[in-house]
Design an enzyme around this catalytic site. Sequence first.
Site, PDB file in Angstrom:
ATOM      1  N   THR A 125     -11.371  17.589 -34.469  1.00 19.60           N
ATOM      2  CA  THR A 125     -10.425  17.101 -33.458  1.00 19.60           C
ATOM      3  C   THR A 125      -9.598  18.218 -32.829  1.00 19.60           C
ATOM      4  OG1 THR A 125     -10.279  15.061 -34.722  1.00 19.60           O
ATOM      5  CG2 THR A 125      -8.541  15.439 -33.106  1.00 19.60           C
ATOM      6  N   PHE A 155      -4.680  17.817 -36.565  1.00 21.79           N
ATOM      7  CA  PHE A 155      -4.808  16.677 -37.498  1.00 21.79           C
ATOM      8  C   PHE A 155      -5.810  16.967 -38.620  1.00 21.79           C
ATOM      9  CE2 PHE A 155      -4.200  13.682 -33.581  1.00 21.79           C
ATOM     10  CZ  PHE A 155      -2.836  13.896 -33.592  1.00 21.79           C
ATOM     11  N   ALA A 177     -22.686  17.239 -25.530  1.00 20.82           N
ATOM     12  CA  ALA A 177     -23.157  17.070 -26.903  1.00 20.82           C
ATOM     13  C   ALA A 177     -24.192  18.116 -27.296  1.00 20.82           C
ATOM     14  CB  ALA A 177     -23.728  15.665 -27.069  1.00 20.82           C
ATOM     15  N   GLU A 241     -19.258   9.350 -44.076  1.00 21.80           N
ATOM     16  CA  GLU A 241     -17.807   9.429 -43.886  1.00 21.80           C
ATOM     17  C   GLU A 241     -17.225   8.024 -43.730  1.00 21.80           C
ATOM     18  OE1 GLU A 241     -16.494  11.647 -40.434  1.00 21.80           O
ATOM     19  OE2 GLU A 241     -14.390  11.157 -40.827  1.00 21.80           O
ATOM     20  N   THR A 364     -12.041   5.802 -34.175  1.00 17.72           N
ATOM     21  CA  THR A 364     -11.107   4.656 -34.120  1.00 17.72           C
ATOM     22  C   THR A 364     -11.900   3.351 -34.157  1.00 17.72           C
ATOM     23  OG1 THR A 364     -11.161   4.469 -31.703  1.00 17.72           O
ATOM     24  CG2 THR A 364      -9.520   5.991 -32.630  1.00 17.72           C
ATOM     25  N   GLU A 366     -11.732   1.032 -32.101  1.00 16.01           N
ATOM     26  CA  GLU A 366     -12.246   0.713 -30.752  1.00 16.01           C
ATOM     27  C   GLU A 366     -13.603   1.395 -30.558  1.00 16.01           C
ATOM     28  OE1 GLU A 366      -8.994   1.868 -31.242  1.00 16.01           O
ATOM     29  OE2 GLU A 366      -8.361  -0.221 -31.264  1.00 16.01           O
TER      30      GLU A 366
HETATM   31  C1  LIG Z   1      -3.855  11.471 -40.766  1.00 13.76           C
HETATM   32  C2  LIG Z   1      -5.021  11.930 -39.948  1.00 13.76           C
HETATM   33  C3  LIG Z   1      -5.998  12.717 -40.528  1.00 13.76           C
HETATM   34  C4  LIG Z   1      -7.045  13.205 -39.760  1.00 13.76           C
HETATM   35  N1  LIG Z   1      -7.958  14.053 -40.328  1.00 13.76           N
HETATM   36  C5  LIG Z   1      -8.864  14.672 -39.529  1.00 13.76           C
HETATM   37  C6  LIG Z   1      -9.687  15.713 -40.053  1.00 13.76           C
HETATM   38  O1  LIG Z   1      -9.637  16.047 -41.242  1.00 13.76           O
HETATM   39  N2  LIG Z   1     -10.550  16.342 -39.216  1.00 13.76           N
HETATM   40  C7  LIG Z   1     -10.642  16.007 -37.899  1.00 13.76           C
HETATM   41  O2  LIG Z   1     -11.428  16.629 -37.192  1.00 13.76           O
HETATM   42  N3  LIG Z   1      -9.881  15.018 -37.369  1.00 13.76           N
HETATM   43  C8  LIG Z   1      -8.986  14.352 -38.155  1.00 13.76           C
HETATM   44  N4  LIG Z   1      -8.192  13.365 -37.630  1.00 13.76           N
HETATM   45  C9  LIG Z   1      -8.322  13.031 -36.220  1.00 13.76           C
HETATM   46  C10 LIG Z   1      -8.891  11.654 -35.935  1.00 13.76           C
HETATM   47  O3  LIG Z   1     -10.244  11.595 -36.245  1.00 13.76           O
HETATM   48  C11 LIG Z   1      -8.576  11.332 -34.467  1.00 13.76           C
HETATM   49  O4  LIG Z   1      -7.173  11.149 -34.366  1.00 13.76           O
HETATM   50  C12 LIG Z   1      -9.319  10.116 -33.966  1.00 13.76           C
HETATM   51  O5  LIG Z   1     -10.701  10.370 -33.869  1.00 13.76           O
HETATM   52  C13 LIG Z   1      -8.805   9.630 -32.607  1.00 13.76           C
HETATM   53  O6  LIG Z   1      -8.729  10.679 -31.677  1.00 13.76           O
HETATM   54  P1  LIG Z   1      -7.365  10.905 -30.856  1.00 13.76           P
HETATM   55  O7  LIG Z   1      -6.253  10.940 -31.837  1.00 13.76           O
HETATM   56  O8  LIG Z   1      -7.566  12.055 -29.958  1.00 13.76           O
HETATM   57  O9  LIG Z   1      -7.174   9.581 -29.993  1.00 13.76           O
HETATM   58  P2  LIG Z   1      -7.830   9.292 -28.540  1.00 13.76           P
HETATM   59  O10 LIG Z   1      -9.265   9.628 -28.580  1.00 13.76           O
HETATM   60  O11 LIG Z   1      -6.971   9.902 -27.518  1.00 13.76           O
HETATM   61  O12 LIG Z   1      -7.669   7.718 -28.464  1.00 13.76           O
HETATM   62  C14 LIG Z   1      -6.483   7.053 -27.980  1.00 13.76           C
HETATM   63  C15 LIG Z   1      -6.777   5.564 -27.871  1.00 13.76           C
HETATM   64  O13 LIG Z   1      -7.811   5.363 -26.910  1.00 13.76           O
HETATM   65  C16 LIG Z   1      -8.862   4.602 -27.477  1.00 13.76           C
HETATM   66  N5  LIG Z   1     -10.131   4.992 -26.905  1.00 13.76           N
HETATM   67  C17 LIG Z   1     -10.633   6.248 -26.752  1.00 13.76           C
HETATM   68  N6  LIG Z   1     -11.862   6.210 -26.219  1.00 13.76           N
HETATM   69  C18 LIG Z   1     -12.145   4.897 -26.028  1.00 13.76           C
HETATM   70  C19 LIG Z   1     -13.275   4.190 -25.512  1.00 13.76           C
HETATM   71  N7  LIG Z   1     -14.374   4.836 -25.091  1.00 13.76           N
HETATM   72  N8  LIG Z   1     -13.222   2.837 -25.451  1.00 13.76           N
HETATM   73  C20 LIG Z   1     -12.125   2.184 -25.880  1.00 13.76           C
HETATM   74  N9  LIG Z   1     -11.031   2.783 -26.391  1.00 13.76           N
HETATM   75  C21 LIG Z   1     -11.047   4.129 -26.473  1.00 13.76           C
HETATM   76  C22 LIG Z   1      -8.794   4.933 -28.957  1.00 13.76           C
HETATM   77  O14 LIG Z   1      -9.439   3.941 -29.722  1.00 13.76           O
HETATM   78  C23 LIG Z   1      -7.290   4.976 -29.177  1.00 13.76           C
HETATM   79  O15 LIG Z   1      -6.820   3.679 -29.355  1.00 13.76           O
HETATM   80  C24 LIG Z   1      -7.161  12.838 -38.388  1.00 13.76           C
HETATM   81  C25 LIG Z   1      -6.197  12.007 -37.828  1.00 13.76           C
HETATM   82  C26 LIG Z   1      -5.136  11.565 -38.579  1.00 13.76           C
HETATM   83  C27 LIG Z   1      -4.093  10.725 -37.923  1.00 13.76           C
END
Ligand SMILES: Cc1cc2nc3c(=O)[nH]c(=O)nc-3n(C[C@H](O)[C@H](O)[C@H](O)COP(=O)(O)OP(=O)(O)OC[C@H]3O[C@@H](n4cnc5c(N)ncnc54)[C@H](O)[C@@H]3O)c2cc1C
Length: 379
Positions: A125, A155, A177, A241, A364, A366
């Site tokens: 991320t 994160f 990709a 995972e 997520t 979603e």
């Molecule tokens: C405590 C914690 C630990 C984590 N650990 C790791 C880790 O070890 N390694 C790592 O790489 N990452 C890690 N993450 C990151 C995590 O995988 C991401 O936060 C997650 O994938 C969501 O990405 P984002 O936060 O950028 O949200 P965004 O992608 O910005 O999403 C925001 C909102 O938009 C929605 N959304 C996005 N795209 C779509 C779509 N196509 N259709 C509908 N809705 C959509 C999402 O569901 C969400 O509700 C961690 C996160 C947390 C909070």
Amino acid sequence: MNQDQEFELFRSNYQRFLAEYVAPYYEQWEEQGLIPRELWYKLGENGFLCVDVPEAYGGYAAPVDYSLMLVEETARAGFTALAVAIGGQSELVSPYIQNIGNEAQKQYWLPKMVSGEVVVAIAMTEANAGSDLQAIRTQAIREGEHYIINGTKTFISNGRNADLIVLVAKTDSAQGAKGMSIFLIDAYLPGVSKGRALKKIGLHAQDTVELFFDNVQVPAEQLLGEENKGFAYLMQELPRERLSISMMAMGAIHGAIEITTQYVQARKAFGQYLSQMQNTRFVIAQAEIKAKAAAAFLQQCVDLYQQEQLSIPHVAALKCFITDTQGEIIDQLLQLFGGYGYMQEYPISRFFVDARVQRIYGGTNEIMKEIVARSLLGK
Ligand SMILES: Cc1cc2nc3c(=O)[nH]c(=O)nc-3n(C[C@H](O)[C@H](O)[C@H](O)COP(=O)(O)OP(=O)(O)OC[C@H]3O[C@@H](n4cnc5c(N)ncnc54)[C@H](O)[C@@H]3O)c2cc1C
């Protein structure tokens, strides 16, 4: 001893380990925002890390369900931040190295991951690329026998403790990709630095940090698998995972039901135990009914995984269903504690805050629905 008895013995040994080496210290770790390194060594010494790694690489060649059970039990005891830590090591990164790594990478990293000498983090991320992983900007540019890596990840679980960082970077920025690769990065290389611990609403003992890569010179042999195939590898390994996250959800559901059942049999209001009131009985019964449905779906997915038949949409459905269910059940159980449910000294409050992120990371919910919808409706 038959196989079931062996499995249950392993489980009870681990429960004893949690009671002795984790329970007395967990609150302190929450305050520090860190699981201490000594615990990682203790886990390794006692044979609780990466247990499915083949013996040739220092592991125990245990069936996958042994490994998953450790994550489940950790969450059941209310130590979800530790479950995330162990899951990251044993369920996320170890399979990448086992399945995609070359012989030298396996020989070098796996025994140290089994012993706890090496703690790992997986860094995908970025601030502007979470769900949309193809949008990452971290770049790895080949220069002779090295890659030069620049970028920032956020994160990242186990980030502070990490000795090994499994990093996803762009090796061909003109591609989405098809321009991504995965690297095994020694966290002590010059140019790698770790940010402050991020303040979170839950998982307080988890060392979630930002990671910075500033002209990091990584030997080319630390590329995992082939160049530009990173996204395909991620797709290949995602089911494990998501299975691990689902195991945590299951453990937390069971743990929360257990502590609530005890509480309502001890607390009185209006001259009777809470457990004698119909609402309490129905809330707990409903939680148990949903837990049984979730357990059946989960077991089906574990069996499919072991038969190498667990599809991405199937496990996405599980992850979405079981983490939503976890959130609903724990919210309703917390209500039965009244004001005490809101107090940090009552473990149900930790189950509650730790549950929330389960719907966010690992893809997520979603995105999980999108995957399921795509399997039915196409793009
Ligand atoms: C405590 C914690 C630990 C984590 N650990 C790791 C880790 O070890 N390694 C790592 O790489 N990452 C890690 N993450 C990151 C995590 O995988 C991401 O936060 C997650 O994938 C969501 O990405 P984002 O936060 O950028 O949200 P965004 O992608 O910005 O999403 C925001 C909102 O938009 C929605 N959304 C996005 N795209 C779509 C779509 N196509 N259709 C509908 N809705 C959509 C999402 O569901 C969400 O509700 C961690 C996160 C947390 C909070």
